[in-house]
Structures are given as C-alpha cells and as structure tokens.
Design an enzyme around this catalytic site. Structure first.
Site, PDB file in Angstrom:
ATOM      1  N   HIS A   1       0.840  -1.197   0.000  1.00 43.58           N
ATOM      2  CA  HIS A   1       0.000   0.000   0.000  1.00 43.58           C
ATOM      3  C   HIS A   1       0.874   1.246   0.000  1.00 43.58           C
ATOM      4  CE1 HIS A   1       0.303   1.956   3.985  1.00 43.58           C
ATOM      5  NE2 HIS A   1       0.587   0.752   4.443  1.00 43.58           N
ATOM      6  N   CYS A   2       0.286   2.350  -0.480  1.00 38.32           N
ATOM      7  CA  CYS A   2       0.925   3.667  -0.404  1.00 38.32           C
ATOM      8  C   CYS A   2      -0.086   4.615   0.232  1.00 38.32           C
ATOM      9  CB  CYS A   2       1.384   4.134  -1.784  1.00 38.32           C
ATOM     10  SG  CYS A   2       0.041   4.322  -2.988  1.00 38.32           S
ATOM     11  N   GLN A   3      -0.157   5.851  -0.214  1.00 41.64           N
ATOM     12  CA  GLN A   3      -1.116   6.778   0.367  1.00 41.64           C
ATOM     13  C   GLN A   3      -2.480   6.680  -0.300  1.00 41.64           C
ATOM     14  OE1 GLN A   3      -0.552   8.477   3.061  1.00 41.64           O
ATOM     15  NE2 GLN A   3      -2.411   9.722   3.148  1.00 41.64           N
TER      16      GLN A   3
ATOM     17  N   PHE B   1      -3.292   4.202   2.377  1.00 43.68           N
ATOM     18  CA  PHE B   1      -3.347   4.604   3.779  1.00 43.68           C
ATOM     19  C   PHE B   1      -4.441   5.640   4.019  1.00 43.68           C
ATOM     20  CE2 PHE B   1      -1.866   7.053   7.490  1.00 43.68           C
ATOM     21  CZ  PHE B   1      -1.737   6.009   8.410  1.00 43.68           C
TER      22      PHE B   1
END
Length: 470
Positions: free
Chosen positions: A428-430, A457
C-alpha cells in the site's frame, strides 16, 4: 520585450523565453530537453533563437541547452562559479560564454545581470532582467532557478544524498543563508520567476503559484524570515524528502553534456509475436503504461507497470535501469509524449513501443488482486501476511498501519531480497497510485502471492483503521 513561460507538469519544471522585439533575438532560460515548444514559439513570433542559459547544473532533468546549441547555434551563457567539480565540460566546440557574479550580457536590448546565489548547488546563479529596450533603467524581475521558489528555497542536501558528495548539505545550507541575505536587498517589486513549482523534489514545500515578487516572498516565505544562520540551517535540512536516485545521473549528464537527440523513428509493435523477440532479452526492461486497474486484470509476466500519469517521469527515473534498453507498452497516440518524458530525464534507450493489443494476444497473463480496507483489516495481523508500506519516510513516521514494514518505493526493487517469499505480501501507499507500481515490481521480482490495497493509507485512515506513529 517578449516573455513566455513553459511548464512541464510531470517534472514541475519552469523554463522561459525572453526576446527583444526590436532585434528579434531570443534567449531560453533553463530549457527542457524537448526544445520543440521554444522552436515553435520563435517561429510563430518571428524571433531567432540566439542564446540559452542555465541557472545551475540541473539534477532533476536533462537540459536542452546543448540541443539548442547543436541545432540552432545559440550562444550558451553558463555559470563559471563553484570549484573545479562544478564546471561544464562540453563547451569546447560550441559558442559559450562563462559568467560570474556581476557580469552583464544583452539579448538585443534586454539586459541580464548575473547574481551568484549558491546554496542549492555551489555554481547556482540567478539572472536579474531589465528591459532596456522598453526604456527602463529599473529591473523587472529575477530568474531564480532552484534558489528561491514560491514559498520555499532550494534544498542543499541533494549533492550529499543523491550524488554522494559528503558534507555538502550543511555547507550548502550555510551558503543558502548568505544568498538569501543578498536576495532580501533586492527591490520588493521585482518579479520572481522560479525554476520549479509544487511537485518538484528540489524543495519540500513549493507553492503551486507560477510566480511571485521579492516583497511577497520576504513577507511569506518561511526561509526569508528573521532567524540566525544556525536556526536556518537546521530548519532547511529538516524533513527534506528522499531525492530520486536518478538525480545523481542527471547531475553528471548535464555536467559532461547530454547526448544530442537525432529524432530517429522508434518502431511500433502491434502483435505479440513481434513483441516476443524483446521479452527474453536480459538487457531490456518492458514497461506497461496502462492504468493500474487495467494492468492488474492482466499483464505480461515480468513487465513493470508505470501508468502514464503525472507521476510517470519521477518514478521512471527512480525505478528504471539507465544501462538497459526499454520497450514501452502504450497507445500509439501517447508514444511521442512518453518518449519526450523519458528523454527528459535521460532515458534514451527506447528500442520499441508496443500496442496494448499485444498484451491481449499473449498466451499467459499474470494478474493481481486489488483489495479494500475491510479485506486488509481481516488479515493484516495474520502471521502469514506481510504488509509493505512504500510511502516516503516522512509519511511513514506521521502514521502507519501497526503491522506494516517500510520499504520506500524508490528502493523497493533493491531491497526485495529482504521480503519473505513464504507469506502473502500486501502493498500500500497513500492513495493507491504508487502501490500499483510497487506491486508490479514485486511480481516482476518473483513474488507471486501479492495484493494491492487500492485505497491506500488514506482509505485506511478514513475507515478508522488502527494507526501508530514514530
């Protein structure tokens, strides 16, 4: 006087053309590698491209100055400041004039005065413009390059972090402090034309407004407020984002001289059978520029997903190997723009483009699953699940999923050996854009049990998922 600005949104980079309308002479300041826009403007307005200049040896894109000198014989005005490590090395057979602090040169009746403004780099200079042809004896504005931005100043740590020049971050911050004291003595009315806007990695809080004034920056820019040198250095070096790895390559390329582009035609492959000849070659990387959702539903094994969006150029520079050749899967109508984007950061070894149709014709396609927050909540604490957070260090420290492990996207490929192959990996990232790239990277490295948390996130936080902070 004629003035035109140009903006490359994928690099958040500004360049400028100034011309004397009486003599027809034109100069380009900090030209991008694709010189087509300047040529088209000059042709439309009836100007002759006679000069080009740079505020410093750029680290984030390939300069078009050499291309302009090669194709149009322009005179280059380049910095002669800094020590022997910061001297241009490609000017021997070109018309070039090396300039120092206080030097003045004319483009027709338009005056440019050089102001040495080190800090971002030792050789950095700015140019104060006065429209003498318009009858003015007062300057109009200043081209600051990566010295003063709207709301920020250039970072001094790139040489140390990206190019490995030890000890230069602290000394660069000290130089920046002194340069700012000079800048603050300029008239408040001077227009500030910066080299970058929001989205550039050359600063940490650049504004999205394309220009400013000296007075406005003195009133609002954090770096121009009253503080002592030690306090300034500490604040300037704090929380700077990770510089892309390709910055070190760009610095060298622009110093020794970029290759001159010859605009050779790159073949466009429209069948899997034609594409297949490239897939098994070890010195070739195949990148797929389709959007992440489409890539997830089916892609050729071993290909890397770099969607052609605003973040394409930056992450291409982070991830791709400059020593390898490239095959790019993309729609035909995007190929010219993609080629310019890659060449803008020195990725010149494109051997072929391939139609997305070739993917559909492939006999065996690889896929991965996009999951949502609820699906991650159901499994993130399990022993056989390994959550990978690929955001930047500052994002990670501000808050992350309790069981996550941090591997910033730019370093993910080289650190992949530290990831477990006996567990399911969830990336995952933002927001999901970077994690689509990261998921494809891990699949290409042999991690087949991998999923992407598509809402990132931000989605986790919105759904009140547990968060820890450092």
């Amino acid at each position: 006087m004629f003035f035109r600005s140009y903006f490359d949104e994928k690099l958040a980079q500004y360049s400028y053309m100034v011309a004397c309308q009486k003599t027809g002479e034109a100069i380009v300041i900090d030209p991008a590698r694709d010189i087509t826009p300047y040529v088209e403007t000059a042709k439309k307005e009836g100007f002759r491209l006679t000069a080009a200049t740079e505020t410093h040896i750029h680290a984030d894109f390939v300069s078009g100055a050499r291309q302009l000198a090669n194709d149009y014989g322009v005179t280059l005005y380049l910095s002669d400041e800094g020590d022997e490590n910061w001297k241009y090395q490609y000017t021997d057979h070109l018309s070039a004039k090396l300039v120092k602090d206080g030097d003045v040169f004319m483009i027709g009746n338009v005056e440019f005065k050089v102001m040495h403004t080190p800090g971002h780099t030792p050789e950095s200079i700015s140019f104060i413009l006065t429209d003498r042809g318009g009858g003015s004896v007062e300057p109009m504005g200043i081209f600051t390059g990566d010295f003063v931005f709207v709301g920020d100043v250039g970072r001094p740590d790139l040489l140390e972090k990206a190019a490995g020049v030890k000890g230069t971050a602290h000394s660069g911050a000290a130089q920046m402090y002194e340069s700012i004291q000079k800048f603050k003595q300029l008239p408040d009315y001077l227009v500030v034309w910066p080299g970058h806007g929001a989205g550039s990695a050359c600063g940490k809080s650049l504004g999205a407004v394309p220009l400013s004034t000296v007075g406005y920056e003195k009133a609002n820019n954090w770096a121009l407020q009253e503080m002592d040198k030690e306090q300034f250095q500490k604040e300037l070096l704090k929380d700077q984002p990770e510089p892309p790895k390709y910055f070190a390559v760009m610095k060298k390329v622009n110093k020794v001289g970029p290759a001159v582009l010859t605009n050779e035609t790159i073949p466009y492959v429209e069948s899997y059978e034609s594409l297949e000849q490239y897939l098994s070659q070890e010195d070739i990387i195949v990148i797929d520029t389709r959007l992440g959702n489409e890539f997830a539903q089916g892609h050729i094994e071993g290909t890397i997903n770099l969607p052609y969006t605003k973040i394409f150029t930056n992450w291409a520079g982070w991830i791709l190997d400059y020593d390898k050749k490239l095959v790019v899967i993309a729609a035909r109508e995007q190929t010219t723009e993609i080629q310019h984007s890659l060449e803008s950061i020195g990725l010149d070894k494109i051997v072929a483009f391939a139609s997305p149709r070739t993917v559909n014709e492939a006999p065996d396609l690889e896929k991965y699953i996009n999951i949502d927050v609820d699906q991650l909540k159901a499994q993130y604490e399990k022993d056989d699940v390994y959550v990978v957070d690929i955001r930047q260090q500052g994002e990670w420290e501000a808050g992350h999923i309790p069981t996550a492990h941090h591997y910033m996207l730019g370093y993910l490929e080289e650190e992949a050996a530290n990831l477990p192959k006996d567990k399911k990996i969830i990336v995952h990232c933002q927001s999901g854009a970077r994690s689509a790239i990261g998921t494809s990277l891990l699949q290409a490295k042999g991690f087949k049990n991998v999923e992407n948390m598509a809402s990132g996130f931000a989605g986790w936080k919105k759904e009140n998922g547990p968060i820890v902070q450092l």
